[in-house]
Design a protein around this motif. Structure first.
Motif, PDB file in Angstrom:
ATOM      1  N   LYS A 157       0.814  -1.208   0.000  1.00  0.00           N
ATOM      2  CA  LYS A 157       0.000   0.000   0.000  1.00  0.00           C
ATOM      3  C   LYS A 157       0.857   1.272   0.000  1.00  0.00           C
ATOM      4  CE  LYS A 157      -3.378  -2.457   2.888  1.00  0.00           C
ATOM      5  NZ  LYS A 157      -4.041  -2.481   4.219  1.00  0.00           N
ATOM      6  N   MET A 158       2.149   1.110   0.254  1.00  0.00           N
ATOM      7  CA  MET A 158       3.031   2.269   0.360  1.00  0.00           C
ATOM      8  C   MET A 158       3.404   2.814  -1.006  1.00  0.00           C
ATOM      9  SD  MET A 158       5.660   1.021   3.363  1.00  0.00           S
ATOM     10  CE  MET A 158       5.097   0.725   5.036  1.00  0.00           C
ATOM     11  N   THR A 159       3.679   4.105  -1.042  1.00  0.00           N
ATOM     12  CA  THR A 159       4.221   4.721  -2.251  1.00  0.00           C
ATOM     13  C   THR A 159       5.575   5.336  -1.915  1.00  0.00           C
ATOM     14  OG1 THR A 159       3.132   6.849  -1.829  1.00  0.00           O
ATOM     15  CG2 THR A 159       1.903   5.225  -3.107  1.00  0.00           C
ATOM     16  N   THR A 160       6.336   5.662  -2.938  1.00  0.00           N
ATOM     17  CA  THR A 160       7.719   6.097  -2.749  1.00  0.00           C
ATOM     18  C   THR A 160       7.950   7.477  -3.350  1.00  0.00           C
ATOM     19  OG1 THR A 160       8.425   3.783  -2.909  1.00  0.00           O
ATOM     20  CG2 THR A 160      10.142   5.471  -3.097  1.00  0.00           C
ATOM     21  N   TYR A 161       8.667   8.310  -2.613  1.00  0.00           N
ATOM     22  CA  TYR A 161       9.164   9.573  -3.142  1.00  0.00           C
ATOM     23  C   TYR A 161      10.672   9.443  -3.384  1.00  0.00           C
ATOM     24  CZ  TYR A 161       4.780  11.678  -1.571  1.00  0.00           C
ATOM     25  OH  TYR A 161       3.451  11.975  -1.385  1.00  0.00           O
ATOM     26  N   ILE A 162      11.138   9.992  -4.473  1.00  0.00           N
ATOM     27  CA  ILE A 162      12.572  10.109  -4.710  1.00  0.00           C
ATOM     28  C   ILE A 162      12.912  11.590  -4.593  1.00  0.00           C
ATOM     29  CG2 ILE A 162      14.475   9.749  -6.319  1.00  0.00           C
ATOM     30  CD1 ILE A 162      12.815   7.515  -7.607  1.00  0.00           C
ATOM     31  N   LEU A 163      13.727  11.935  -3.593  1.00  0.00           N
ATOM     32  CA  LEU A 163      14.080  13.324  -3.315  1.00  0.00           C
ATOM     33  C   LEU A 163      15.501  13.586  -3.789  1.00  0.00           C
ATOM     34  CD1 LEU A 163      12.614  13.612   0.296  1.00  0.00           C
ATOM     35  CD2 LEU A 163      11.464  13.958  -1.888  1.00  0.00           C
ATOM     36  N   LYS A 164      15.656  14.590  -4.605  1.00  0.00           N
ATOM     37  CA  LYS A 164      16.945  14.916  -5.227  1.00  0.00           C
ATOM     38  C   LYS A 164      17.589  16.104  -4.516  1.00  0.00           C
ATOM     39  CE  LYS A 164      18.807  16.424  -9.719  1.00  0.00           C
ATOM     40  NZ  LYS A 164      18.423  16.750 -11.131  1.00  0.00           N
ATOM     41  N   PHE A 165      18.827  15.915  -4.036  1.00  0.00           N
ATOM     42  CA  PHE A 165      19.598  16.966  -3.379  1.00  0.00           C
ATOM     43  C   PHE A 165      20.978  17.047  -4.011  1.00  0.00           C
ATOM     44  CE2 PHE A 165      16.607  15.518  -0.182  1.00  0.00           C
ATOM     45  CZ  PHE A 165      16.204  16.678   0.462  1.00  0.00           C
ATOM     46  N   ASP A 166      21.587  18.243  -3.965  1.00  0.00           N
ATOM     47  CA  ASP A 166      23.011  18.288  -4.266  1.00  0.00           C
ATOM     48  C   ASP A 166      23.771  17.903  -3.003  1.00  0.00           C
ATOM     49  OD1 ASP A 166      23.249  20.536  -2.606  1.00  0.00           O
ATOM     50  OD2 ASP A 166      23.272  21.960  -4.248  1.00  0.00           O
ATOM     51  N   TRP A 167      25.091  17.767  -3.126  1.00  0.00           N
ATOM     52  CA  TRP A 167      25.884  17.263  -2.007  1.00  0.00           C
ATOM     53  C   TRP A 167      26.019  18.270  -0.876  1.00  0.00           C
ATOM     54  CZ3 TRP A 167      26.766  12.328  -1.331  1.00  0.00           C
ATOM     55  CH2 TRP A 167      26.743  11.482  -2.442  1.00  0.00           C
ATOM     56  N   GLU A 168      25.600  19.508  -1.100  1.00  0.00           N
ATOM     57  CA  GLU A 168      25.614  20.516  -0.043  1.00  0.00           C
ATOM     58  C   GLU A 168      24.314  20.517   0.766  1.00  0.00           C
ATOM     59  OE1 GLU A 168      28.290  22.310   0.735  1.00  0.00           O
ATOM     60  OE2 GLU A 168      29.313  21.158  -0.834  1.00  0.00           O
ATOM     61  N   GLY A 169      23.338  19.727   0.329  1.00  0.00           N
ATOM     62  CA  GLY A 169      22.076  19.646   1.058  1.00  0.00           C
ATOM     63  C   GLY A 169      20.999  20.552   0.516  1.00  0.00           C
ATOM     64  N   ASN A 170      21.171  21.053  -0.702  1.00  0.00           N
ATOM     65  CA  ASN A 170      20.156  21.914  -1.314  1.00  0.00           C
ATOM     66  C   ASN A 170      19.164  21.062  -2.103  1.00  0.00           C
ATOM     67  OD1 ASN A 170      21.423  24.444  -0.481  1.00  0.00           O
ATOM     68  ND2 ASN A 170      23.029  23.903  -1.951  1.00  0.00           N
ATOM     69  N   PHE A 171      17.881  21.201  -1.748  1.00  0.00           N
ATOM     70  CA  PHE A 171      16.838  20.431  -2.411  1.00  0.00           C
ATOM     71  C   PHE A 171      16.696  20.870  -3.854  1.00  0.00           C
ATOM     72  CE2 PHE A 171      12.312  20.121  -3.627  1.00  0.00           C
ATOM     73  CZ  PHE A 171      12.171  18.742  -3.583  1.00  0.00           C
ATOM     74  N   GLN A 172      16.583  19.887  -4.758  1.00  0.00           N
ATOM     75  CA  GLN A 172      16.476  20.169  -6.186  1.00  0.00           C
ATOM     76  C   GLN A 172      15.110  19.812  -6.765  1.00  0.00           C
ATOM     77  OE1 GLN A 172      19.264  21.547  -7.888  1.00  0.00           O
ATOM     78  NE2 GLN A 172      20.063  21.684  -5.790  1.00  0.00           N
ATOM     79  N   LYS A 173      14.611  18.623  -6.434  1.00  0.00           N
ATOM     80  CA  LYS A 173      13.408  18.145  -7.108  1.00  0.00           C
ATOM     81  C   LYS A 173      12.892  16.910  -6.391  1.00  0.00           C
ATOM     82  CE  LYS A 173      11.894  17.387 -11.895  1.00  0.00           C
ATOM     83  NZ  LYS A 173      12.360  17.233 -13.304  1.00  0.00           N
ATOM     84  N   SER A 174      11.596  16.612  -6.554  1.00  0.00           N
ATOM     85  CA  SER A 174      11.037  15.378  -6.014  1.00  0.00           C
ATOM     86  C   SER A 174      10.255  14.649  -7.096  1.00  0.00           C
ATOM     87  CB  SER A 174      10.132  15.671  -4.815  1.00  0.00           C
ATOM     88  OG  SER A 174       8.974  16.371  -5.226  1.00  0.00           O
ATOM     89  N   TYR A 175      10.220  13.332  -6.968  1.00  0.00           N
ATOM     90  CA  TYR A 175       9.476  12.474  -7.880  1.00  0.00           C
ATOM     91  C   TYR A 175       8.596  11.567  -7.015  1.00  0.00           C
ATOM     92  CZ  TYR A 175      13.786  13.564 -10.497  1.00  0.00           C
ATOM     93  OH  TYR A 175      14.876  14.178 -11.063  1.00  0.00           O
ATOM     94  N   HIS A 176       7.350  11.405  -7.399  1.00  0.00           N
ATOM     95  CA  HIS A 176       6.448  10.525  -6.627  1.00  0.00           C
ATOM     96  C   HIS A 176       6.116   9.299  -7.454  1.00  0.00           C
ATOM     97  CE1 HIS A 176       2.353   9.530  -4.722  1.00  0.00           C
ATOM     98  NE2 HIS A 176       3.308   9.086  -3.919  1.00  0.00           N
ATOM     99  N   ILE A 177       6.368   8.134  -6.868  1.00  0.00           N
ATOM    100  CA  ILE A 177       6.098   6.868  -7.538  1.00  0.00           C
ATOM    101  C   ILE A 177       4.969   6.177  -6.786  1.00  0.00           C
ATOM    102  CG2 ILE A 177       7.139   4.762  -8.456  1.00  0.00           C
ATOM    103  CD1 ILE A 177       8.552   7.425  -9.244  1.00  0.00           C
ATOM    104  N   GLY A 178       3.942   5.752  -7.479  1.00  0.00           N
ATOM    105  CA  GLY A 178       2.787   5.160  -6.833  1.00  0.00           C
ATOM    106  C   GLY A 178       2.964   3.702  -6.488  1.00  0.00           C
ATOM    107  N   ALA A 179       4.145   3.343  -5.950  1.00  0.00           N
ATOM    108  CA  ALA A 179       4.422   1.960  -5.581  1.00  0.00           C
ATOM    109  C   ALA A 179       5.556   1.940  -4.569  1.00  0.00           C
ATOM    110  CB  ALA A 179       4.807   1.140  -6.814  1.00  0.00           C
ATOM    111  N   TYR A 180       5.662   0.831  -3.851  1.00  0.00           N
ATOM    112  CA  TYR A 180       6.769   0.632  -2.915  1.00  0.00           C
ATOM    113  C   TYR A 180       7.980   0.155  -3.699  1.00  0.00           C
ATOM    114  CZ  TYR A 180       9.590  -1.572   0.743  1.00  0.00           C
ATOM    115  OH  TYR A 180      10.609  -1.936   1.571  1.00  0.00           O
ATOM    116  N   LEU A 181       9.093   0.866  -3.570  1.00  0.00           N
ATOM    117  CA  LEU A 181      10.346   0.486  -4.225  1.00  0.00           C
ATOM    118  C   LEU A 181      11.341   0.044  -3.172  1.00  0.00           C
ATOM    119  CD1 LEU A 181      10.749   3.487  -6.717  1.00  0.00           C
ATOM    120  CD2 LEU A 181       9.513   1.339  -7.071  1.00  0.00           C
ATOM    121  N   SER A 182      12.119  -0.992  -3.475  1.00  0.00           N
ATOM    122  CA  SER A 182      13.116  -1.460  -2.524  1.00  0.00           C
ATOM    123  C   SER A 182      14.529  -1.012  -2.889  1.00  0.00           C
ATOM    124  CB  SER A 182      13.069  -2.986  -2.406  1.00  0.00           C
ATOM    125  OG  SER A 182      13.368  -3.592  -3.640  1.00  0.00           O
ATOM    126  N   SER A 183      14.735  -0.553  -4.118  1.00  0.00           N
ATOM    127  CA  SER A 183      16.055  -0.035  -4.513  1.00  0.00           C
ATOM    128  C   SER A 183      15.908   0.767  -5.796  1.00  0.00           C
ATOM    129  CB  SER A 183      17.066  -1.170  -4.721  1.00  0.00           C
ATOM    130  OG  SER A 183      16.665  -1.993  -5.799  1.00  0.00           O
TER     131      SER A 183
END
Length: 210
Positions: A157-183
């Motif tokens: 029932k879970m869904t997954t977000y992929i959160l994109k950051f640069d290496w300094e910790g600045n948020f860039q973008k998010s992606y929402h996937i309507g499924a549970y991802l393990s990797s």
């Protein structure tokens, strides 16, 4: 032992299993109190000073993910059980801490063990926050769930977000996937990932996400 081990120059880096903080149960052994997030290990030796800690939070604090860039200059620690990300420099000094995106009602309990320490455990349900990552030279992509596990069926029932950051910790973008991802892994194309998901029979499948 932590499931995540990354190279640190000619040594190795793992998370400190005694670094944990939660004001709701009055446990203050976090980086705010000077307890290091990481342990630098050499020759397989864990250098945690166990006798200095009243609480043993290994049950709830040894599932984080450690990401490092290709030159060992920047490190990211993403909590499994809390919605927190920490960004560190090459000296393992904390540069930035980000909380969220969800505020989760995480419940803990603890009991006295035979070794005069108190074992911390999750109460009733297990929080799933940051489960994995992939990275490249410029960015780190963190898999975020922000939900609770009680029964095996909860995963589907879970869904997954992929959160994109640069290496300094600045948020860039998010992606929402309507499924549970393990990797996940990053594809060569922009905004493309390869991921491990599950089909209706519970079998792992490889999918491409655009």
């Amino acid at each position: 032992m932590s499931p995540t081990v990354v190279p640190y120059y000619n040594k190795y880096l793992i998370e400190n299993p005694y670094c944990f903080c939660d004001s709701n149960i009055n446990v203050y052994q976090g980086i705010e109190q000077g307890v290091p997030r990481f342990l630098v290990i050499e020759d397989g030796k864990e250098n945690a000073d166990k006798d200095n800690y009243e609480f043993n939070p290994r049950n709830v604090a040894v599932d984080g993910r450690i990401a490092c860039d290709l030159e060992n200059r920047n490190f990211v620690y993403a909590h499994f059980g809390q919605s927190i990300i920490e960004f560190y420099d090459s000296t393992l000094t904390l540069k930035k801490m980000l909380k969220g995106p969800k505020c989760m009602d995480i419940r803990y309990d603890y009991y006295d063990s035979k070794k005069n320490t108190k074992q911390i455990i999750y109460k009733d349900r297990v929080p799933y926050s940051y489960l994995g990552y992939c990275c490249d030279e410029k960015y780190v992509y963190l898999m975020y769930i922000g939900d609770f596990f009680v029964n095996e069926s909860d995963i589907y029932k879970m869904t997954t977000y992929i959160l994109k950051f640069d290496w300094e910790g600045n948020f860039q973008k998010s992606y929402h996937i309507g499924a549970y991802l393990s990797s996940i892994s990053k594809g060569k194309e922009i905004d493309t990932f390869y991921a491990t998901a599950f089909n209706q029979s519970g079998e792992k499948i490889l999918i491409k996400i655009n």
